[in-house]
Design a protein around this motif. Structure first.
Motif, PDB file in Angstrom:
ATOM      1  N   THR A  18       0.845  28.299  19.131  1.00 32.63           N
ATOM      2  CA  THR A  18       0.079  29.526  19.169  1.00 32.63           C
ATOM      3  C   THR A  18       0.870  30.621  18.480  1.00 32.63           C
ATOM      4  O   THR A  18       0.677  31.772  18.771  1.00 32.63           O
ATOM      5  CB  THR A  18      -0.246  29.912  20.597  1.00 32.63           C
ATOM      6  OG1 THR A  18       0.925  30.161  21.320  1.00 32.63           O
ATOM      7  CG2 THR A  18      -1.037  28.842  21.279  1.00 32.63           C
ATOM      8  N   GLY A  19       2.068  30.107  18.071  1.00 31.73           N
ATOM      9  CA  GLY A  19       3.082  30.773  17.615  1.00 31.73           C
ATOM     10  C   GLY A  19       3.229  30.983  16.295  1.00 31.73           C
ATOM     11  O   GLY A  19       3.117  30.219  16.152  1.00 31.73           O
ATOM     12  N   TYR A 146      -2.068  32.481  13.805  1.00 33.77           N
ATOM     13  CA  TYR A 146      -3.431  32.828  14.222  1.00 33.77           C
ATOM     14  C   TYR A 146      -3.860  34.275  14.026  1.00 33.77           C
ATOM     15  O   TYR A 146      -5.020  34.596  14.249  1.00 33.77           O
ATOM     16  CB  TYR A 146      -3.676  32.431  15.690  1.00 33.77           C
ATOM     17  CG  TYR A 146      -3.367  30.986  15.954  1.00 33.77           C
ATOM     18  CD1 TYR A 146      -4.053  29.984  15.285  1.00 33.77           C
ATOM     19  CD2 TYR A 146      -2.356  30.621  16.825  1.00 33.77           C
ATOM     20  CE1 TYR A 146      -3.743  28.647  15.480  1.00 33.77           C
ATOM     21  CE2 TYR A 146      -2.040  29.288  17.031  1.00 33.77           C
ATOM     22  CZ  TYR A 146      -2.739  28.311  16.353  1.00 33.77           C
ATOM     23  OH  TYR A 146      -2.436  26.999  16.548  1.00 33.77           O
ATOM     24  N   TRP A 147      -2.963  35.161  13.610  1.00 32.92           N
ATOM     25  CA  TRP A 147      -3.350  36.568  13.507  1.00 32.92           C
ATOM     26  C   TRP A 147      -4.365  36.800  12.396  1.00 32.92           C
ATOM     27  O   TRP A 147      -5.125  37.768  12.447  1.00 32.92           O
ATOM     28  CB  TRP A 147      -2.116  37.449  13.278  1.00 32.92           C
ATOM     29  CG  TRP A 147      -1.410  37.203  11.987  1.00 32.92           C
ATOM     30  CD1 TRP A 147      -0.459  36.249  11.745  1.00 32.92           C
ATOM     31  CD2 TRP A 147      -1.592  37.910  10.765  1.00 32.92           C
ATOM     32  NE1 TRP A 147      -0.050  36.313  10.440  1.00 32.92           N
ATOM     33  CE2 TRP A 147      -0.714  37.330   9.817  1.00 32.92           C
ATOM     34  CE3 TRP A 147      -2.401  38.975  10.376  1.00 32.92           C
ATOM     35  CZ2 TRP A 147      -0.638  37.785   8.498  1.00 32.92           C
ATOM     36  CZ3 TRP A 147      -2.319  39.429   9.057  1.00 32.92           C
ATOM     37  CH2 TRP A 147      -1.440  38.841   8.142  1.00 32.92           C
ATOM     38  N   THR A 199      -9.116  27.434  21.794  1.00 33.59           N
ATOM     39  CA  THR A 199     -10.258  28.313  21.596  1.00 33.59           C
ATOM     40  C   THR A 199      -9.710  29.673  21.190  1.00 33.59           C
ATOM     41  O   THR A 199      -8.809  30.205  21.837  1.00 33.59           O
ATOM     42  CB  THR A 199     -11.106  28.443  22.874  1.00 33.59           C
ATOM     43  OG1 THR A 199     -11.455  27.137  23.345  1.00 33.59           O
ATOM     44  CG2 THR A 199     -12.377  29.220  22.602  1.00 33.59           C
ATOM     45  N   LEU A 200     -10.242  30.208  20.105  1.00 28.27           N
ATOM     46  CA  LEU A 200      -9.775  31.472  19.535  1.00 28.27           C
ATOM     47  C   LEU A 200     -10.919  32.463  19.463  1.00 28.27           C
ATOM     48  O   LEU A 200     -12.067  32.083  19.234  1.00 28.27           O
ATOM     49  CB  LEU A 200      -9.235  31.248  18.118  1.00 28.27           C
ATOM     50  CG  LEU A 200      -7.969  30.407  17.971  1.00 28.27           C
ATOM     51  CD1 LEU A 200      -7.923  29.790  16.585  1.00 28.27           C
ATOM     52  CD2 LEU A 200      -6.741  31.268  18.219  1.00 28.27           C
ATOM     53  N   TRP A 201     -10.592  33.758  19.646  1.00 28.16           N
ATOM     54  CA  TRP A 201     -11.572  34.833  19.505  1.00 28.16           C
ATOM     55  C   TRP A 201     -11.028  35.897  18.552  1.00 28.16           C
ATOM     56  O   TRP A 201      -9.835  36.243  18.613  1.00 28.16           O
ATOM     57  CB  TRP A 201     -11.846  35.500  20.839  1.00 28.16           C
ATOM     58  CG  TRP A 201     -12.667  34.740  21.823  1.00 28.16           C
ATOM     59  CD1 TRP A 201     -13.996  34.887  22.094  1.00 28.16           C
ATOM     60  CD2 TRP A 201     -12.197  33.723  22.745  1.00 28.16           C
ATOM     61  NE1 TRP A 201     -14.384  34.031  23.094  1.00 28.16           N
ATOM     62  CE2 TRP A 201     -13.311  33.304  23.518  1.00 28.16           C
ATOM     63  CE3 TRP A 201     -10.954  33.122  22.993  1.00 28.16           C
ATOM     64  CZ2 TRP A 201     -13.207  32.340  24.514  1.00 28.16           C
ATOM     65  CZ3 TRP A 201     -10.854  32.153  23.974  1.00 28.16           C
ATOM     66  CH2 TRP A 201     -11.970  31.769  24.722  1.00 28.16           C
TER      67      TRP A 201
END
Length: 225
Positions: A18-19, A146-147, A199-201
């Motif tokens: 996630t890093g 992920y940003w 799961t990403l938002w």
């Protein structure tokens, strides 16, 4: 369910994942009106609702260059006894909206990993310790940070802890309402499968605002502060 020290050590790899960068893609703009030309994304990390640490990204811009500094600090214990500690530091560099390199160092409860990934023409050269170095012969690989919302349009990601190539499929689940920074907001929800299950938002401006994944019967959740 009772988790052992070995379970927490295995969890470190999941947290590091996630890093986000791709040829032709643009890095998201920093927050409008921010005179420092910088943006901070600050998440508390929860395991089944209990806080176990933080994940912070500081995004700054100097002309065409964008730098992203990522700090992950996790600690799980029982009373005064620390069962597991995880520290991850990573810096990404972008030029003109394109990913150039990242350099990371991870202390996974005493096990150390170092990775440098750098774009050279159309390839990404990955230098990693203690594993072997290698080259990825495609320009659209994204680090697992992920940003950048472009992450959800990729089929291959690069693990920033161990430098592994991860193959994924992503499904757009439409608009959702979530809590971020103490308020309910509208965000686009994506389900990632394959080598990663997440799961990403992302909010209406493309800002990363939430993450969730299962682990060992528990739920790990990122909630924006």
């Amino acid at each position: 369910m009772t988790l052992t020290r070995r379970d927490f050590a295995a969890a470190g790899a999941a947290f590091a994942l996630t890093g986000a960068a791709f040829a032709g893609g643009a890095a998201p703009a920093v927050a409008a009106g921010d005179s420092s030309d910088a943006q901070t994304l600050d998440f508390k990390v929860l395991r089944d609702g209990s806080e176990i640490g933080r994940h912070r990204l500081q995004i700054s811009r100097d002309g065409a260059r964008t730098m992203v500094d990522i700090d992950i600090d996790l600690e799980v214990g029982f009373g005064p006894l620390v069962l597991y500690r995880y520290v991850h530091r990573n810096r990404e560099v972008w030029e003109g909206g394109k990913f150039v390199r990242f350099e990371s160092r991870t202390d996974d409860d005493g096990e150390t990993y170092e990775v440098t990934a750098e774009r050279r023409n159309r390839d990404i050269v990955v230098d990693r310790k203690p594993a072997d170095d290698y080259r990825i012969d495609r320009p659209d690989v994204l680090p697992t940070s992920y940003w950048n919302e472009a992450t959800v349009r990729q089929q291959v990601l690069l693990d920033t802890q161990k430098g592994r190539k991860m193959e994924v499929q992503v499904e757009d689940l439409g608009w959702d309402e979530i809590e971020a920074s103490g308020s309910l907001i509208r965000a686009r929800k994506y389900e990632m499968r394959g080598d990663l299950r997440l799961t990403l938002w992302y909010d209406e401006s493309g800002r990363w605002v939430k993450l969730l994944f299962p682990f060992k019967g528990a739920t790990i959740e990122y909630v924006m502060k």
